[in-house]
Design a protein around this motif. Structure first.
Motif, PDB file in Angstrom:
ATOM      1  N   ASP A   1      -3.129 -53.725  19.063  1.00 11.85           N
ATOM      2  CA  ASP A   1      -1.975 -54.622  19.185  1.00 11.85           C
ATOM      3  C   ASP A   1      -0.695 -53.782  19.148  1.00 11.85           C
ATOM      4  O   ASP A   1      -0.366 -53.181  18.116  1.00 11.85           O
ATOM      5  CB  ASP A   1      -1.980 -55.644  18.054  1.00 11.85           C
ATOM      6  CG  ASP A   1      -0.941 -56.732  18.247  1.00 11.85           C
ATOM      7  OD1 ASP A   1      -0.039 -56.559  19.101  1.00 11.85           O
ATOM      8  OD2 ASP A   1      -1.017 -57.752  17.535  1.00 11.85           O
ATOM      9  N   ARG A   2       0.010 -53.730  20.258  1.00 16.40           N
ATOM     10  CA  ARG A   2       1.228 -52.919  20.336  1.00 16.40           C
ATOM     11  C   ARG A   2       2.451 -53.669  19.819  1.00 16.40           C
ATOM     12  O   ARG A   2       3.561 -53.123  19.822  1.00 16.40           O
ATOM     13  CB  ARG A   2       1.454 -52.479  21.785  1.00 16.40           C
ATOM     14  CG  ARG A   2       0.299 -51.650  22.353  1.00 16.40           C
ATOM     15  CD  ARG A   2       0.607 -51.144  23.736  1.00 16.40           C
ATOM     16  NE  ARG A   2       1.788 -50.277  23.717  1.00 16.40           N
ATOM     17  CZ  ARG A   2       2.359 -49.776  24.804  1.00 16.40           C
ATOM     18  NH1 ARG A   2       1.869 -50.076  25.996  1.00 16.40           N
ATOM     19  NH2 ARG A   2       3.421 -48.995  24.719  1.00 16.40           N
ATOM     20  N   GLY A   3       2.260 -54.913  19.424  1.00 17.03           N
ATOM     21  CA  GLY A   3       3.370 -55.665  18.859  1.00 17.03           C
ATOM     22  C   GLY A   3       4.457 -56.002  19.862  1.00 17.03           C
ATOM     23  O   GLY A   3       5.644 -56.100  19.492  1.00 17.03           O
ATOM     24  N   LEU A   4       4.083 -56.201  21.113  1.00 15.14           N
ATOM     25  CA  LEU A   4       5.080 -56.511  22.138  1.00 15.14           C
ATOM     26  C   LEU A   4       5.725 -57.865  21.877  1.00 15.14           C
ATOM     27  O   LEU A   4       5.074 -58.817  21.429  1.00 15.14           O
ATOM     28  CB  LEU A   4       4.423 -56.539  23.520  1.00 15.14           C
ATOM     29  CG  LEU A   4       3.989 -55.199  24.130  1.00 15.14           C
ATOM     30  CD1 LEU A   4       3.372 -55.443  25.506  1.00 15.14           C
ATOM     31  CD2 LEU A   4       5.175 -54.253  24.242  1.00 15.14           C
ATOM     32  N   VAL A   5       7.014 -57.949  22.208  1.00 11.77           N
ATOM     33  CA  VAL A   5       7.768 -59.199  22.114  1.00 11.77           C
ATOM     34  C   VAL A   5       8.437 -59.426  23.461  1.00 11.77           C
ATOM     35  O   VAL A   5       9.144 -58.553  23.974  1.00 11.77           O
ATOM     36  CB  VAL A   5       8.832 -59.135  21.001  1.00 11.77           C
ATOM     37  CG1 VAL A   5       9.632 -60.435  20.960  1.00 11.77           C
ATOM     38  CG2 VAL A   5       8.184 -58.857  19.650  1.00 11.77           C
ATOM     39  N   LEU A   6       8.192 -60.601  24.046  1.00 15.59           N
ATOM     40  CA  LEU A   6       8.775 -60.937  25.336  1.00 15.59           C
ATOM     41  C   LEU A   6       9.968 -61.853  25.147  1.00 15.59           C
ATOM     42  O   LEU A   6       9.892 -62.869  24.440  1.00 15.59           O
ATOM     43  CB  LEU A   6       7.748 -61.636  26.240  1.00 15.59           C
ATOM     44  CG  LEU A   6       6.476 -60.846  26.608  1.00 15.59           C
ATOM     45  CD1 LEU A   6       5.608 -61.676  27.541  1.00 15.59           C
ATOM     46  CD2 LEU A   6       6.841 -59.513  27.250  1.00 15.59           C
TER      47      LEU A   6
END
Length: 408
Positions: A86-91
């Motif tokens: 989980d790269r912890g991306l936020v869109l």
């Protein structure tokens, strides 16, 4: 003199006694790894320790997007999220990221544009098939919520159930121990297959029949030497087995003939639970206790062995393991009429068919003799005809029990 045990009882009475006896001798549980669990009976409930899925994730390869419907200039590509980490991306609104099946869903993602429907131009994402909210997204817990009872004691472990246990992170399960079984055939006339026959002798078919019936249940039966028609030697061999096995099953020697020694042996040295059941074939069925073991005496005719094991013997094996799920039973229409002249419950041989409308049919076999093993080999079900004489016309619906391995 009236015997002090039930005799000539109905099939339902015999089933009730078997259930009661088996419940009183329920086998102890053991823990086994999942890869050894197929066909085993659960000894305790399985309660979910985690959610399934345990995080929001993508159901398809493609692009996670924030902002529906598609912005006029498409979505701006800002990163990628693959399965495993989980790269912890936020869109932010108007943004998208590449994603693979099973990968954690970036925060803010509202849907997945599947790869086949996507068009990438520079850092912009376009599609001619705009998804709806939550399309191709698996939400955490949508399959299983933590604390949910998913399997119950008495359930039989199937591949899907074992896969579920693995998904929950359970490396092993508690199951009922399988009964140990000793198999005996009886009669001075029996010779193993491969041996030459003298006049009056026959090959022992019941040993192979009963052993494979037990093997189909996942058991590992041990075949003992053929029992001679000698009461003292029968007693010695059976008592030896009775102190080493949970269940002793015999074939033959349970009727009322000059050489049928088992009923008297059990009355003198053990305990008789019942003798003789009003069923066809297989009336002289015997159940009792000898030493530390249960003894199930099946009749000697091979078709009787097949019918009594599938209907009552297997019920005993199931009960010892605490199996709660019923066995497979189909309902099918008779292709031709059957005239039943006796009042016993009958388990007639037959073969299933399916007509052009998808209706399940059963063809009854006219060869009803309990010695007709070739006829039984050509059929795949037992038709259940209830107690009482009567007519069963073509088109009447009857219960059918599968008698092929792996179909019960």
């Amino acid at each position: 003199m009236t015997p002090d045990f039930p005799t000539r009882i109905s099939f339902d009475e015999a089933a009730e006694i078997i259930d009661r006896v088996a419940a009183s001798r329920r086998l102890s549980p053991e823990r086994i790894p999942l890869q050894r669990g197929l066909g085993r009976v659960l000894a305790e409930d399985v309660v979910a320790p985690i959610a399934l899925p345990n995080f929001d994730n993508a159901a398809m390869d493609g692009f996670a997007v924030h902002g529906l419907p598609m912005p006029e200039r498409g979505w701006q590509l800002v990163g990628e999220q693959f399965a495993g980490v989980d790269r912890g991306l936020v869109l932010a609104p108007g943004q998208a990221s590449r994603i693979t099946t099973g990968a954690p869903l970036p925060a803010g993602a509202e849907a997945i544009v599947i790869k086949e429907n996507a068009r990438v131009e520079g850092d912009r994402l376009y599609t001619d098939q705009v998804p709806s909210a939550n399309d191709h997204i698996r939400r955490a817990g949508e399959d299983v919520q933590p604390g949910t009872r998913l399997l119950s004691a008495g359930d039989v472990l199937t591949p899907a159930r074992l896969g579920l246990a693995a998904a929950l992170g359970l490396p092993e399960l508690s199951v009922a121990r399988r009964p140990t079984v000793a198999v005996f055939t009886t009669g001075d006339e029996l010779r193993p297959p491969g041996q030459a026959l003298a006049p009056g002798e026959i090959h022992d078919s019941n040993r192979a029949l009963l052993q494979t019936l037990l093997l189909a249940e996942g058991l590992e039966p041990v075949a003992w030497p053929i029992l001679p028609d000698d009461p003292a030697r029968i007693a010695a061999m059976l008592e030896d087995a009775a102190f080493s096995f949970d269940l002793v099953i015999t074939c033959g020697g349970v009727s009322a003939g000059e050489k049928d020694h088992l009923p008297a042996l059990l009355q003198a040295r053990g305990e008789t639970h019942f003798w003789k059941v009003r069923m066809k074939p297989g009336m002289p069925l015997l159940l009792g206790r000898l030493g530390e073991s249960l003894l199930l005496g099946l009749p000697g005719n091979p078709v009787s062995v097949l019918a009594t094991f599938l209907t009552l013997g297997r019920r005993l094996v199931d009960g010892l393991q605490g199996r709660a799920e019923p066995r497979t039973r189909w309902r099918a229409k008779l292709t031709e009429g059957v005239h039943k002249r006796h009042d016993r419950r009958e388990f007639m041989r037959g073969r299933l068919q399916v007509d052009e409308h998808g209706q399940l049919l059963v063809v009854p076999d006219a060869a009803t003799g309990s010695h007709r093993l070739a006829a039984a080999a050509g059929n795949d079900v037992l038709l259940v005809l209830p107690e009482g004489a009567g007519e069963f016309p073509a088109g009447a619906v009857v219960d059918c029990l599968p008698c092929a391995a792996g179909r019960g």
